[in-house]
Design a protein around this motif. Structure first.
Motif, short mmCIF file in Angstrom:
data_model
loop_
_atom_site.label_atom_id
_atom_site.label_comp_id
_atom_site.label_asym_id
_atom_site.label_seq_id
_atom_site.Cartn_x
_atom_site.Cartn_y
_atom_site.Cartn_z
N TRP A 127 4.93 -15.42 17.11
CA TRP A 127 3.52 -14.41 16.79
C TRP A 127 3.28 -15.73 16.35
N THR A 128 3.61 -16.52 15.34
CA THR A 128 3.50 -17.86 14.63
C THR A 128 4.03 -18.53 15.32
N ALA A 129 4.89 -18.83 16.49
CA ALA A 129 4.84 -20.26 16.66
C ALA A 129 3.16 -20.77 17.71
N ASP A 130 4.22 -21.68 17.85
CA ASP A 130 2.56 -22.23 19.33
C ASP A 130 2.69 -22.56 20.16
N GLU A 131 2.03 -22.56 21.11
CA GLU A 131 1.99 -22.05 22.96
C GLU A 131 0.79 -22.80 23.87
N GLY A 132 1.51 -22.75 24.58
CA GLY A 132 0.89 -23.60 25.82
C GLY A 132 1.06 -22.72 27.34
N THR A 167 -5.44 -17.90 11.22
CA THR A 167 -6.52 -17.45 11.82
C THR A 167 -7.71 -16.99 10.73
N ASP A 168 -9.12 -17.30 10.76
CA ASP A 168 -9.97 -17.01 8.98
C ASP A 168 -10.70 -15.99 10.01
N PRO A 169 -10.92 -14.53 9.02
CA PRO A 169 -11.31 -13.62 9.02
C PRO A 169 -12.83 -13.69 9.30
N ARG A 170 -13.21 -12.57 10.55
CA ARG A 170 -14.45 -12.99 11.28
C ARG A 170 -14.55 -11.61 11.71
N GLY A 171 -15.60 -11.34 12.41
CA GLY A 171 -16.39 -10.11 12.64
C GLY A 171 -15.53 -9.31 14.09
N GLY A 172 -15.78 -8.10 14.28
CA GLY A 172 -15.90 -8.17 15.94
C GLY A 172 -14.47 -7.29 16.23
N ALA A 206 3.75 -10.22 7.48
CA ALA A 206 4.22 -11.23 6.29
C ALA A 206 2.82 -11.26 6.39
N ALA A 207 2.56 -11.90 4.71
CA ALA A 207 1.71 -12.76 4.48
C ALA A 207 1.76 -14.18 3.57
N GLY A 208 0.93 -14.91 3.43
CA GLY A 208 1.70 -16.48 3.03
C GLY A 208 0.50 -17.07 3.84
N THR A 209 1.43 -18.81 3.42
CA THR A 209 0.45 -19.89 4.24
C THR A 209 0.76 -19.91 5.37
N ASP A 210 0.41 -21.20 6.18
CA ASP A 210 0.75 -21.47 7.39
C ASP A 210 2.71 -21.40 7.77
N GLU A 262 7.84 -19.90 9.30
CA GLU A 262 9.01 -19.30 8.92
C GLU A 262 9.49 -17.71 8.66
N ALA A 263 8.52 -17.28 8.72
CA ALA A 263 8.91 -15.82 9.04
C ALA A 263 8.75 -14.86 10.02
N GLY A 264 8.12 -16.31 11.47
CA GLY A 264 8.10 -15.87 12.69
C GLY A 264 9.16 -15.77 13.03
N ARG A 265 10.05 -17.29 12.19
CA ARG A 265 11.30 -17.84 12.86
C ARG A 265 12.69 -17.44 12.76
N VAL A 266 12.51 -16.71 11.69
CA VAL A 266 13.93 -15.49 11.26
C VAL A 266 14.40 -14.43 11.56
#
Length: 388
Positions: free
Chosen positions: A237-242, A308-313, A322-326, A331-335
């Motif tokens: 989920w926290t990897a990049d995509e294209g 991503t930043d908090p928003r409505g909707g 997990a929570a933390g910095t980007d 790293e949490a996604g990778r492991v």
């Protein structure tokens, strides 16, 4: 009358053990409805939405020795080679599509009977996710026949009475679903329809389809008020995509996901959207995400996907594991991803999100059933036999 209903999105986990036998699959599917049960309303109709391709791992019935999906595909082709070869020659399909068509004689009845029984048992409108589904028709003798060569990623919706409401094929396939991967048949944009029900005027946009303007526009033009986005995001989920049409446009997956259900409702295109996402590692494949129910931009508590930043909707959003910095989230996604070898490999968050929703009365007529839906309805009702 004004429609008051409850929408529920289930986020399950895939494990190999859930797909080695029909009984195990049935327990896994029922477990998802049991997970949803505490959230079901006693006073209003319920809409439960399950995830994309939750019928795909039924190809693994009986087990495989391979440790990768490509290896499993080769193993299955060899195991069923005489049937695969016949289909390759007669229907001009690839080996991987041929083995799926051959096994559909087992996987499709198991999947559809399981989903139908759950809709009945729990009394819910059930978008049962999707599966690789052949196209069917009734022959002159009333027997169910498979249309040669066709195999789509198809969503299936049942009513609380167990009746098949409709099906919807995925139009925009991802590279792993297209030729060289699962080799599924792309759905036709013109075949997408909206199904008016007490739980919304339902339009199905499976995964990538919910990002695409042509699919959303087609459903909007027909009066869709509740967009259903069953999803199986095949990477951390926290990897990049294209992804096509612009694979060079790299961005974090959670940021990209804002361009699907969240954007579809906060832009006013649809009133609500329900986006369940499956998690878990299956062989060498990783699936992860955050299930959500979205509405207007001025609705919900400000929150958003990881990174991503908090928003409505966001009416309801399942937190990430997990929570933390980007950097910590990456790293949490990778492991947790397949093959990491870490102690947290395959440790994901499952759960349910639910929201009470309101819509004005629907004035849409139900779409006429397609020949495919007529055939499936007859077969599910016991009025037709399964042919070849």
């Amino acid at each position: 009358m004004t429609r008051h209903f409850r929408a529920v999105a289930v986020q399950p986990q895939w494990r190999m053990s859930y797909f080695v036998a029909p009984a195990a699959f049935g327990r896994w599917m029922r477990g998802q409805l049991e997970l949803a049960r505490p959230q079901l309303s006693d006073t209003r109709p319920n809409l439960v939405v399950l995830t994309e391709l939750n019928g795909l791992p039924l190809l693994l019935l009986g087990g495989v020795r391979a440790r990768t999906f490509a290896g499993a595909a080769r193993e299955l082709v060899l195991r069923h080679w005489p049937h695969v070869l016949r289909l390759m020659l007669t229907e001009r399909v690839s080996p991987i599509r041929a083995v799926q068509l051959h096994l559909s004689r087992v996987t499709v009845p198991l999947y559809l009977h399981t989903a139908q029984a759950l809709a009945l048992a729990y009394g819910v409108y059930l978008c049962a996710g999707s599966l690789p589904l052949p196209r069917y028709r009734l022959d002159a003798g009333g027997k169910l026949r498979r249309v040669p060569g066709v195999l789509t990623n198809a969503g299936v919706i049942f009513g609380p009475d167990g009746r098949l409401i409709g099906t919807a094929d995925k139009v925009h396939l991802t590279p792993p679903e297209a030729a060289g991967g699962l080799d599924l048949t792309p759905g036709r944009l013109d075949d997408l329809r909206v199904f008016p029900t007490p739980v919304g005027d339902l339009g199905v946009a499976i995964s990538l389809d919910a990002f695409r303007a042509d699919v959303r526009g087609r459903l909007q033009a027909q009066g869709c008020t509740v967009l259903l986005q069953p999803d199986a995001n095949g990477s951390a989920w926290t990897a990049d995509e294209g992804l096509p049409p612009d694979p060079a446009r790299i961005r974090p997956q959670p940021l990209a996901w804002l361009e699907s259900s969240w954007q579809a409702t906060t832009s006013g295109q649809f009133r609500y959207a329900v986006n369940p996402m499956v998690v878990g590692n299956l062989l060498d494949l990783t699936f992860d995400g955050q299930s959500a129910i979205t509405g207007r931009l001025d609705e919900g508590t400000p929150q958003s996907y990881a990174m991503t930043d908090p928003r409505g909707g966001f009416l309801k959003l399942l937190p990430w594991v997990a929570a933390g910095t980007d950097a910590e989230l990456r790293e949490a996604g990778r492991v947790r991803a397949a093959g990491s070898g870490h102690a947290l490999e395959n440790e994901y968050l499952t759960g349910v999100v639910a929201a009470d929703l309101t819509l004005p009365p629907s004035h849409l007529p139900p779409p006429p059933p397609t020949p495919h839906e007529q055939a499936l309805r007859a077969w599910l009702a016991g009025r037709a036999d399964m042919g070849s």
